[in-house]
Write an enzyme that holds these catalytic residues in place. Structure first.
Site, PDB file in Angstrom:
ATOM      1  N   HIS A 195      -9.392   0.993   5.101  1.00  0.00           N
ATOM      2  CA  HIS A 195      -8.104   1.241   5.764  1.00  0.00           C
ATOM      3  C   HIS A 195      -8.323   2.191   6.942  1.00  0.00           C
ATOM      4  CE1 HIS A 195      -4.020   2.552   6.514  1.00  0.00           C
ATOM      5  NE2 HIS A 195      -3.649   1.440   5.919  1.00  0.00           N
ATOM      6  N   LYS A 218       0.145   4.250  -0.261  1.00  0.00           N
ATOM      7  CA  LYS A 218      -0.472   5.450   0.319  1.00  0.00           C
ATOM      8  C   LYS A 218      -0.225   6.649  -0.614  1.00  0.00           C
ATOM      9  CE  LYS A 218      -0.138   3.240   4.765  1.00  0.00           C
ATOM     10  NZ  LYS A 218      -0.025   3.318   6.212  1.00  0.00           N
ATOM     11  N   GLU A 257      -6.713   4.621   7.987  1.00  0.00           N
ATOM     12  CA  GLU A 257      -6.527   6.051   7.687  1.00  0.00           C
ATOM     13  C   GLU A 257      -7.795   6.638   7.083  1.00  0.00           C
ATOM     14  OE1 GLU A 257      -2.868   5.565   5.490  1.00  0.00           O
ATOM     15  OE2 GLU A 257      -1.893   5.003   7.371  1.00  0.00           O
ATOM     16  N   GLY A 290       2.773   2.447  10.724  1.00  0.00           N
ATOM     17  CA  GLY A 290       3.701   3.564  10.555  1.00  0.00           C
ATOM     18  C   GLY A 290       4.415   3.971  11.841  1.00  0.00           C
ATOM     19  N   GLU A 342      -4.989  -4.966  10.650  1.00  0.00           N
ATOM     20  CA  GLU A 342      -4.005  -3.903  10.820  1.00  0.00           C
ATOM     21  C   GLU A 342      -4.275  -3.164  12.128  1.00  0.00           C
ATOM     22  OE1 GLU A 342      -2.203  -2.771   6.708  1.00  0.00           O
ATOM     23  OE2 GLU A 342      -3.750  -1.348   7.235  1.00  0.00           O
ATOM     24  N   ASN A 389       0.876  -1.177   0.000  1.00  0.00           N
ATOM     25  CA  ASN A 389       0.000   0.000   0.000  1.00  0.00           C
ATOM     26  C   ASN A 389       0.912   1.225   0.000  1.00  0.00           C
ATOM     27  OD1 ASN A 389      -1.735   2.083   0.515  1.00  0.00           O
ATOM     28  ND2 ASN A 389      -2.348   1.386   2.562  1.00  0.00           N
ATOM     29  N   SER A 407       3.833  -2.015  10.260  1.00  0.00           N
ATOM     30  CA  SER A 407       5.287  -2.028  10.463  1.00  0.00           C
ATOM     31  C   SER A 407       5.945  -3.367  10.111  1.00  0.00           C
ATOM     32  CB  SER A 407       5.632  -1.621  11.900  1.00  0.00           C
ATOM     33  OG  SER A 407       5.182  -0.293  12.147  1.00  0.00           O
TER      34      SER A 407
HETATM   35  P1  13P Z   1       3.242   0.474   7.618  1.00  0.00           P
HETATM   36  O1  13P Z   1       3.742  -0.804   7.023  1.00  0.00           O
HETATM   37  O2  13P Z   1       3.942   1.695   7.103  1.00  0.00           O
HETATM   38  O3  13P Z   1       3.173   0.401   9.112  1.00  0.00           O
HETATM   39  O4  13P Z   1       1.719   0.643   7.115  1.00  0.00           O
HETATM   40  C1  13P Z   1       0.858  -0.423   7.190  1.00  0.00           C
HETATM   41  C2  13P Z   1      -0.359  -0.093   6.440  1.00  0.00           C
HETATM   42  O5  13P Z   1      -1.113   0.792   6.808  1.00  0.00           O
HETATM   43  C3  13P Z   1      -0.643  -0.853   5.208  1.00  0.00           C
HETATM   44  O6  13P Z   1      -1.924  -0.617   4.748  1.00  0.00           O
END
Ligand code: 13P
Length: 252
Positions: free
Chosen positions: A97, A13, A99, A175, A169, A11, A214
């Protein structure tokens, strides 16, 4: 992983530009080769999906979107329909997601509608679920994940999970560099599979449940070796070709 083909999805982003996306896609294409044991997917920002389609066509890597609108077309300024993603060869689309839930107000009902819209357009939704740190610390993890799944099941039925992927997740691991331990992740994955299994054992046995939060080259193998973890949804580490390739090898 009991017969389920692992999936490693990146992903991206809202990162990158034309040049960096092009370089990343080319390096991944040559790094993966023509065949891979695990299924591999990248989800670039919308504008770089045509570039992914062009660069990855005929390779072992498929591509997808990070979001879609619930409508199939119409006067919805600024939105992208599932059919448009299919038109550009997308296989997958991420829905729900954390976010989007936290920053764009997407609730469980909207997520369930996006999941339906994805399947109606012939896309495989990667349905994200997961708890915040506060929810984990107040022992609400299972309740939260169950609620997020229930809304999707109520709207779409358990049979829809034959054409869907679930991604666990934990929000506190995204992150932050704080990965769930393999045991913590496995416990929630097992809970999700058991929950789906109460409705249909065959379907729950076949559905892939990815871990996200992560994941790096250095922790992927341990996570992916858990019995109910069928691969990963990778954020930051999917932007670095060598790191992402190491994660892919961990799933192979
Ligand atoms: P990270 O791997 O940067 O922690 O993000 C995970 C994520 O949100 C994948 O959709």
């Amino acid at each position: 992983m009991s017969g389920r083909r692992p999936l490693v999805a990146g992903n991206w982003k809202m990162h990158g530009n034309r040049a960096s996306s092009s370089a990343l896609l080319s390096t991944l294409r040559s790094g993966v080769g023509a065949k891979a044991q695990a299924e591999i997917a990248v989800c670039p920002p919308y504008l770089y999906i045509p570039l992914a389609a062009e660069t990855l066509k005929g390779s072992a890597i498929v591509w997808g979107g990070q979001n879609l609108d619930v409508h199939s077309s119409g006067a919805y300024t600024g939105e992208i329909a599932g059919a448009m993603l299919r038109d550009h060869g997308c296989t997958y689309v991420i829905v729900g997601h954390s976010e989007r839930r936290a920053l764009y107000g997407e609730n469980d009902v909207l997520v369930a509608e996006k999941y339906a819209a994805a399947q109606a357009a012939g896309l495989i939704p990667i349905l994200c679920v997961g708890e915040t740190l506060t929810e984990r610390e107040s022992s609400q993890t299972e309740n939260v994940v169950a609620r997020q799944l229930d809304t999707v099941i109520e709207k779409n039925g358990i049979a829809s999970f034959t054409k869907a992927v679930v991604a666990y997740e934990p929000v506190w691991a995204i992150g932050t560099g704080k990965t769930a331990t393999p045991e913590q992740a496995q416990a929630v994955h097992a809970f999700i599979r058991a929950k789906l299994g109460k409705l249909d054992r065959n379907i729950s046995g076949g559905v892939r449940i990815l871990y996200g939060g992560s994941v790096k080259g250095s922790n992927a193998k341990e996570l992916f070796s858990q019995p109910d973890i069928d691969g990963g949804l990778i954020g930051g580490a999917s932007l670095q070709a060598e790191e992402f390739l190491t994660i892919i090898r961990a799933a192979d």
